[in-house]
Each structure stands twice: as structure tokens, then as C-alpha cells.
Design a protein around this motif. Structure first.
Motif, PDB file in Angstrom:
ATOM      1  N   PHE A 224      42.027  25.751  31.927  1.00 28.06           N
ATOM      2  CA  PHE A 224      43.282  26.135  32.579  1.00 28.06           C
ATOM      3  C   PHE A 224      44.399  25.112  32.361  1.00 28.06           C
ATOM      4  CE2 PHE A 224      39.805  28.047  35.071  1.00 28.06           C
ATOM      5  CZ  PHE A 224      40.123  29.391  34.893  1.00 28.06           C
ATOM      6  N   ASP A 225      44.163  24.169  31.458  1.00 29.13           N
ATOM      7  CA  ASP A 225      45.181  23.145  31.207  1.00 29.13           C
ATOM      8  C   ASP A 225      46.517  23.759  30.781  1.00 29.13           C
ATOM      9  OD1 ASP A 225      43.448  21.153  31.893  1.00 29.13           O
ATOM     10  OD2 ASP A 225      43.060  20.457  29.836  1.00 29.13           O
ATOM     11  N   SER A 226      46.461  24.749  29.897  1.00 32.44           N
ATOM     12  CA  SER A 226      47.710  25.350  29.416  1.00 32.44           C
ATOM     13  C   SER A 226      48.443  26.066  30.547  1.00 32.44           C
ATOM     14  CB  SER A 226      47.433  26.320  28.268  1.00 32.44           C
ATOM     15  OG  SER A 226      46.648  27.417  28.703  1.00 32.44           O
ATOM     16  N   ALA A 227      47.685  26.644  31.493  1.00 33.63           N
ATOM     17  CA  ALA A 227      48.316  27.312  32.636  1.00 33.63           C
ATOM     18  C   ALA A 227      49.088  26.305  33.479  1.00 33.63           C
ATOM     19  CB  ALA A 227      47.259  28.014  33.478  1.00 33.63           C
TER      20      ALA A 227
ATOM     21  N   VAL B   8      42.347  26.323  42.079  1.00 35.73           N
ATOM     22  CA  VAL B   8      41.879  26.703  40.745  1.00 35.73           C
ATOM     23  C   VAL B   8      40.544  26.044  40.431  1.00 35.73           C
ATOM     24  CG1 VAL B   8      42.423  26.681  38.278  1.00 35.73           C
ATOM     25  CG2 VAL B   8      44.243  27.076  39.960  1.00 35.73           C
ATOM     26  N   ALA B   9      40.349  24.813  40.872  1.00 28.64           N
ATOM     27  CA  ALA B   9      39.091  24.121  40.608  1.00 28.64           C
ATOM     28  C   ALA B   9      37.924  24.837  41.275  1.00 28.64           C
ATOM     29  CB  ALA B   9      39.173  22.675  41.083  1.00 28.64           C
ATOM     30  N   ALA B  10      38.144  25.321  42.509  1.00 30.84           N
ATOM     31  CA  ALA B  10      37.081  26.029  43.220  1.00 30.84           C
ATOM     32  C   ALA B  10      36.719  27.327  42.504  1.00 30.84           C
ATOM     33  CB  ALA B  10      37.513  26.313  44.654  1.00 30.84           C
ATOM     34  N   VAL B  11      37.734  28.028  41.992  1.00 33.71           N
ATOM     35  CA  VAL B  11      37.464  29.271  41.261  1.00 33.71           C
ATOM     36  C   VAL B  11      36.723  28.966  39.958  1.00 33.71           C
ATOM     37  CG1 VAL B  11      38.512  31.247  40.085  1.00 33.71           C
ATOM     38  CG2 VAL B  11      39.445  30.449  42.276  1.00 33.71           C
ATOM     39  N   ALA B  12      37.151  27.932  39.266  1.00 35.27           N
ATOM     40  CA  ALA B  12      36.477  27.550  38.020  1.00 35.27           C
ATOM     41  C   ALA B  12      35.012  27.223  38.281  1.00 35.27           C
ATOM     42  CB  ALA B  12      37.194  26.366  37.382  1.00 35.27           C
ATOM     43  N   GLN B  13      34.744  26.505  39.354  1.00 38.17           N
ATOM     44  CA  GLN B  13      33.364  26.154  39.691  1.00 38.17           C
ATOM     45  C   GLN B  13      32.561  27.412  40.028  1.00 38.17           C
ATOM     46  OE1 GLN B  13      32.984  23.533  43.073  1.00 38.17           O
ATOM     47  NE2 GLN B  13      30.877  22.977  42.567  1.00 38.17           N
ATOM     48  N   GLU B  14      33.178  28.351  40.766  1.00 38.42           N
ATOM     49  CA  GLU B  14      32.485  29.580  41.149  1.00 38.42           C
ATOM     50  C   GLU B  14      32.010  30.355  39.930  1.00 38.42           C
ATOM     51  OE1 GLU B  14      33.442  33.797  43.508  1.00 38.42           O
ATOM     52  OE2 GLU B  14      34.803  32.079  43.706  1.00 38.42           O
ATOM     53  N   TYR B  15      32.797  30.337  38.864  1.00 37.75           N
ATOM     54  CA  TYR B  15      32.456  31.118  37.670  1.00 37.75           C
ATOM     55  C   TYR B  15      31.888  30.267  36.539  1.00 37.75           C
ATOM     56  CZ  TYR B  15      34.555  35.174  39.818  1.00 37.75           C
ATOM     57  OH  TYR B  15      34.833  36.231  40.665  1.00 37.75           O
ATOM     58  N   GLY B  16      31.634  29.001  36.814  1.00 36.99           N
ATOM     59  CA  GLY B  16      31.019  28.135  35.813  1.00 36.99           C
ATOM     60  C   GLY B  16      31.896  27.876  34.611  1.00 36.99           C
ATOM     61  N   ILE B  17      33.198  27.725  34.844  1.00 33.71           N
ATOM     62  CA  ILE B  17      34.160  27.527  33.759  1.00 33.71           C
ATOM     63  C   ILE B  17      34.707  26.100  33.820  1.00 33.71           C
ATOM     64  CG2 ILE B  17      36.425  28.257  32.881  1.00 33.71           C
ATOM     65  CD1 ILE B  17      35.780  31.037  33.940  1.00 33.71           C
TER      66      ILE B  17
ATOM     67  N   ALA C 141      51.274  32.515  34.444  1.00 36.36           N
ATOM     68  CA  ALA C 141      50.834  31.286  33.776  1.00 36.36           C
ATOM     69  C   ALA C 141      49.337  31.321  33.495  1.00 36.36           C
ATOM     70  CB  ALA C 141      51.185  30.070  34.628  1.00 36.36           C
ATOM     71  N   PHE C 142      48.584  32.092  34.284  1.00 37.22           N
ATOM     72  CA  PHE C 142      47.129  32.150  34.125  1.00 37.22           C
ATOM     73  C   PHE C 142      46.679  33.384  33.333  1.00 37.22           C
ATOM     74  CE2 PHE C 142      47.924  29.408  37.691  1.00 37.22           C
ATOM     75  CZ  PHE C 142      47.020  28.379  37.497  1.00 37.22           C
ATOM     76  N   ASP C 143      47.631  34.117  32.783  1.00 33.75           N
ATOM     77  CA  ASP C 143      47.344  35.339  32.030  1.00 33.75           C
ATOM     78  C   ASP C 143      47.181  34.989  30.551  1.00 33.75           C
ATOM     79  OD1 ASP C 143      47.336  37.786  30.706  1.00 33.75           O
ATOM     80  OD2 ASP C 143      48.947  38.639  31.932  1.00 33.75           O
ATOM     81  N   SER C 144      45.958  35.001  30.073  1.00 38.44           N
ATOM     82  CA  SER C 144      45.711  34.617  28.678  1.00 38.44           C
ATOM     83  C   SER C 144      46.037  35.742  27.697  1.00 38.44           C
ATOM     84  CB  SER C 144      44.247  34.193  28.501  1.00 38.44           C
ATOM     85  OG  SER C 144      43.372  35.276  28.739  1.00 38.44           O
ATOM     86  N   TYR C 145      46.344  36.947  28.200  1.00 36.97           N
ATOM     87  CA  TYR C 145      46.644  38.085  27.333  1.00 36.97           C
ATOM     88  C   TYR C 145      48.140  38.372  27.218  1.00 36.97           C
ATOM     89  CZ  TYR C 145      41.686  39.339  28.048  1.00 36.97           C
ATOM     90  OH  TYR C 145      40.315  39.336  28.103  1.00 36.97           O
ATOM     91  N   LEU C 146      48.953  37.738  28.028  1.00 35.40           N
ATOM     92  CA  LEU C 146      50.329  38.192  28.216  1.00 35.40           C
ATOM     93  C   LEU C 146      51.144  38.235  26.942  1.00 35.40           C
ATOM     94  CD1 LEU C 146      52.587  39.101  30.064  1.00 35.40           C
ATOM     95  CD2 LEU C 146      53.080  36.700  30.573  1.00 35.40           C
ATOM     96  N   ALA C 147      51.016  37.231  26.103  1.00 34.73           N
ATOM     97  CA  ALA C 147      51.867  37.161  24.917  1.00 34.73           C
ATOM     98  C   ALA C 147      51.753  38.398  24.039  1.00 34.73           C
ATOM     99  CB  ALA C 147      51.527  35.915  24.101  1.00 34.73           C
ATOM    100  N   ALA C 148      50.605  39.077  24.099  1.00 31.16           N
ATOM    101  CA  ALA C 148      50.387  40.230  23.241  1.00 31.16           C
ATOM    102  C   ALA C 148      51.094  41.490  23.726  1.00 31.16           C
ATOM    103  CB  ALA C 148      48.884  40.519  23.124  1.00 31.16           C
ATOM    104  N   ALA C 149      51.595  41.494  24.982  1.00 30.68           N
ATOM    105  CA  ALA C 149      52.179  42.734  25.503  1.00 30.68           C
ATOM    106  C   ALA C 149      53.345  42.491  26.448  1.00 30.68           C
ATOM    107  CB  ALA C 149      51.101  43.555  26.224  1.00 30.68           C
TER     108      ALA C 149
END
Length: 449
Positions: free
Chosen positions: A394-397, A380-389, A433-441
Motif C-alpha cells: 500500500f506504499d503507493s496509496a 490500513v495495517a490492521a486490514v493488511a494483517q487480516e488478509y496476510g498482505i 488512492a487504494f484503487d489499483s484498477y482505477l487508471a484503466a477506467a
């Protein structure tokens, strides 16, 4: 085992053939926006094409596809004409004859297009796109519709792979789902396709069907092996009668419970392993020398709207009513109603009804979810770095993964997440766990196993 089943298996989570998933699409993505996206496609990249034909001769009770029944030829001829016109419309907007690495026909039953109509659509594809490279050209088929003439047409049009919907060979199960087809029907279909030179055969099986038993599904696998398929898909039946009214024809009291579903999936999976098939992700299986098995081993396996795939093209263009495309800028879905789709094409506008523009957070989460679903591990850290996030996003995930970690289904070392062997049946929950939209649907999705 019972504890894990009761805790996780009935949770509603997406299948993650996309992220964000389709319930989060909106009309914010317009035809004009899609036109701009097409014009801005990076130069030189391969394309993947999906063509949707939403017609069947009859409605199978288990079906979750966007399709309708017709026994007349006129609607099919009209649809084929509009489909060819849409190909030309989009080709003009792209403005360059791009190489294509994958073509996939889905439905419905795309082979219901009359011979001349099917050939006309393929001719349009060849006019506006470069199909001369190393192309996989696949089609989904109902074995009951396959004839020698159809097989010859598909081969002459460049089709290289066919997926046959088998579901289950047991007669009682077939009667309970409204899909009657004998072993001989499937056998004749396979023989016709191979006789025409289409040798890459996929078979689609299902578990979780009414009246289905582990003994039945093992016998279905044994019979399927007689056709020497290179790939199999084993899909869990999703009973969503509130969304698909025809599923009310299936008697709910005849459906297996969650533990029964797991037993059916395990019986089929174990039998396929005995035949030497490699497990590919959640629900696919392939011979060791098949490109999908190779992609799974070397870490290049992908996931899109057709499930697990070797398709690594950076852009997928959808044609036909309700089809979904994915460009670097986001998702775009055509109008689901055939009338609205046709009118837009006739007016010279992309028939886009909705979609989702992506930001870097969406792209990062999409990659994380895809890696979990395909490789069962992701840094996850490598992906975050790739996209500058900021990794803190991702703490909640990671917090949500806590219960999976406690139950020895997932391991986390630093920021590397790995789904353990015992956790693979619940991989969708780890991805969620990494889906920030899930609760809505969440209520719109099927259960996790």
C-alpha cells in the motif's frame, strides 16, 4: 475553497458501491463458476436479495439506470414470470432454504409489474428462501405510479420500506429533466403507503440538476420534511451523455458548474441538519433513531450497490437482467439484455454474463475503501494483517494521499488514515488512492462532487 475545487472536484472517480468496480468485470466469471460459488456458500449465513425490473413508463432525462420504456403489460408479465423462475433456479442451486435479512427491489420501476406478477415473484421467494426472520423488505418507487391498490399489494407481500424518487419539487427544474410530478402526487403516494402500514419512507433528492438554485433545493427540503421521512438520499447528478444517450435532452449550459454543485449540496445538507437529520457518509441522511443512523454511530454501516446500507449479509444475490450479486468468492452480473437473460433462465442456467473473482488483495482494498467511505477512517495495517498482505503493497496509496494531507483534507498517523471534516466532500478521492484498477477506467466515472 476555490483552490480545492479546481484541484479535486473535477477528477473522475467511482462512487465505490463496489470494489473492484463494474468496468473491471469480465466474461471470466461464467455461469458454471457461479453455480459452484452458490453451492459453496458457507452454511447458515444470512442472504441479501436484489431484484431488478428494468422497465419504466417513460424515460427521465437524468436517468443513469439500466431500464427501458414500455406502456404495454405483456412484456411486464413475461418478465415477472422469468424473474420467478430465476428465483427458483437459484434456490435449487443453493440447495438449502437460507434465511434472508434484506430484500431490495430496484429498476427501472419495479412496481410496474402487474399485481399478479409481483405476488408470484414474492411467492417464489417465500418458497425458496426463509423470509420469516427480522427482514427489511424495501422497494424503489416512482410516486406517479403509486396507488392505494399498489400500496396494499406491497404491504401484503411484506414490503416494509419504500424509497420515493422526488429529485426536486421546483416546476422549472422538473421540466428541464423531463420528470413532472407535483407535491400533491408525492403526498398522495406517501399517504397511500402509510395507510397500508408501510411507515418507513425514504426520499431521494438530487443536486446538480439544470436550473437548480440553492434557494430551490432548500425549498425542496422544506417540502420533503412535510412527509416526515426517516431517511433521505441526496445524489449528485452524473451527466454522462456518452453513456446514456437520453441525457443529451438536458441542456448542458443549464447545468451548474463545479462550484455551483458544491453550493447546492451544501445548501441541502445544511437545511437537513437544521431539521435534525444526521449525515450518513457521502450522500445519505437519517433521523437519529433510524437504524442507518445507529449503524453509522456504532461503526457497522456498510456500502453496496444500493449505496449506504445496514445490510451486513455476507452474500448478496442478484435477480433480473443486469443485476449484480456479490458472494464471498466474487461479483457476478446477469446478462444486461432481457432476451439473453430470459433464454438462460429458460435453459436452466444462471444468466451470468460477467463478473470478477476476488483475491485477498481485492478483499483488503475493498474493506479499506468501504471503511473510508462509511467511517472516514481506517487502520490500513490492521486490514493488511487480516488478509496476510505485506503493508508495503500500500506504499503507493499512501504516496497518493500526500497531496490530500498537504491540503489538510486527510490525516495519516502511522498507518491509520482519517478523512478530516474539510475533506469529506472529496472522500471518493481519498478512497481512490487504494484503487489499483482505477487508471484503466477513470474516464468512465463521474466527477468527484
Amino acid at each position: 475553497m476555490e483552490y480545492l475545487v479546481s484541484k479535486y472536484a473535477t477528477r473522475n472517480v467511482p462512487r465505490y458501491t463496489s470494489y473492484p468496480t463494474a468496468p473491471h468485470f469480465s466474461a471470466d466469471v461464467t455461469p458454471e463458476m457461479y453455480e459452484a460459488w452458490l453451492r459453496d456458500l458457507p452454511a447458515g449465513g444470512d442472504l441479501s436479495l436484489y431484484l431488478h425490473v428494468p422497465y419504466c413508463q417513460e424515460m427521465c432525462w437524468y436517468c443513469g439506470c439500466h431500464t427501458k420504456v414500455t406502456k404495454k403489460e405483456a412484456p411486464l408479465v413475461s418478465y415477472g414470470k422469468t424473474l420467478a423462475a430465476e428465483v427458483a433456479l437459484i434456490g435449487k442451486l443453493i440447495g438449502e432454504k437460507r434465511p434472508v435479512s434484506h430484500i431490495h427491489w430496484g429498476g427501472g420501476t419495479p412496481s410496474l409489474l402487474p399485481d399478479a406478477s409481483f405476488r408470484a415473484v414474492v411467492a417464489s421467494l417465500r418458497e425458496w428462501f426463509d423470509l420469516d426472520g427480522d427482514l427489511e423488505h424495501a422497494i424503489e418507487l416512482d410516486p406517479r405510479t403509486v396507488t392505494t391498490r399498489l400500496a396494499d399489494t406491497l404491504a401484503e407481500c411484506g414490503v416494509t420500506r419504500a424509497s420515493l424518487g422526488v429529485q426536486d419539487f421546483n416546476a422549472e427544474v422538473q421540466a428541464a429533466i423531463g420528470r413532472i410530478q407535483s407535491f400533491e402526487v408525492v403526498e398522495n403516494s406517501v399517504n397511500a403507503l402509510r395507510g397500508a402500514g408501510i411507515n418507513a419512507i425514504n426520499l431521494d433528492l438530487m443536486y446538480g440538476l439544470p436550473k437548480q438554485t440553492p434557494e430551490d433545493i432548500r425549498e425542496t427540503v422544506d417540502l420533503a420534511m412535510k412527509f416526515k421521512p426517516s431517511r433521505l438520499a441526496l445524489f449528485g447528478y452524473a451527466h454522462v451523455p456518452w453513456m446514456k444517450k437520453h441525457q443529451r435532452l438536458i441542456k448542458e449550459e443549464e447545468l451548474p458548474g463545479v462550484e455551483g454543485r458544491l453550493a447546492l449540496a451544501a445548501a441541502a445538507r445544511d437545511r437537513l441538519a437544521e431539521y435534525g437529520f444526521e449525515v450518513i457518509g457521502l450522500d445519505h441522511f437519517a433521523q437519529p433513531d433510524d437504524p442507518m443512523a445507529i449503524a453509522s454511530r456504532d461503526g457497522t454501516l456498510k456500502r453496496n450497490f444500493q449505496g449506504y446500507t445496514t445490510d451486513a449479509a455476507p452474500a448478496l444475490i442478484g435477480f433480473g437482467a443486469s443485476s449484480i450479486g456479490k458472494l464471498p468468492q466474487g461479483y457476478a452480473q446477469n446478462a444486461p439484455d432481457i432476451g439473453g437473460w430470459s433464454r438462460s433462465v429458460e435453459d436452466g442456467h444462471p444468466p451470468i454474463a460477467r463478473g470478477k473473482a476476488l483475491d485477498d488483495d481485492d478483499r483488503a482494498r475493498a474493506l479499506i475503501i468501504e471503511e473510508i467511505m462509511t467511517a472516514y477512517t481506517v487502520d490500513v495495517a490492521a486490514v493488511a494483517q487480516e488478509y496476510g498482505i505485506d503493508i508495503a503493497e500500500f506504499d503507493s496509496a499512501f504516496e497518493q494521499l500526500g497531496e490530500l494531507i498537504d491540503d489538510n483534507l486527510v490525516a495519516v498517523e502511522g498507518k491509520v488514515v482519517t478523512v478530516l471534516e474539510a475533506g469529506r466532500p472529496y472522500v471518493r478521492i481519498a478512497a481512490a488512492a487504494f484503487d489499483s484498477y482505477l487508471a484503466a477506467a477513470a474516464a468512465r466515472h463521474s466527477v468527484a462532487v
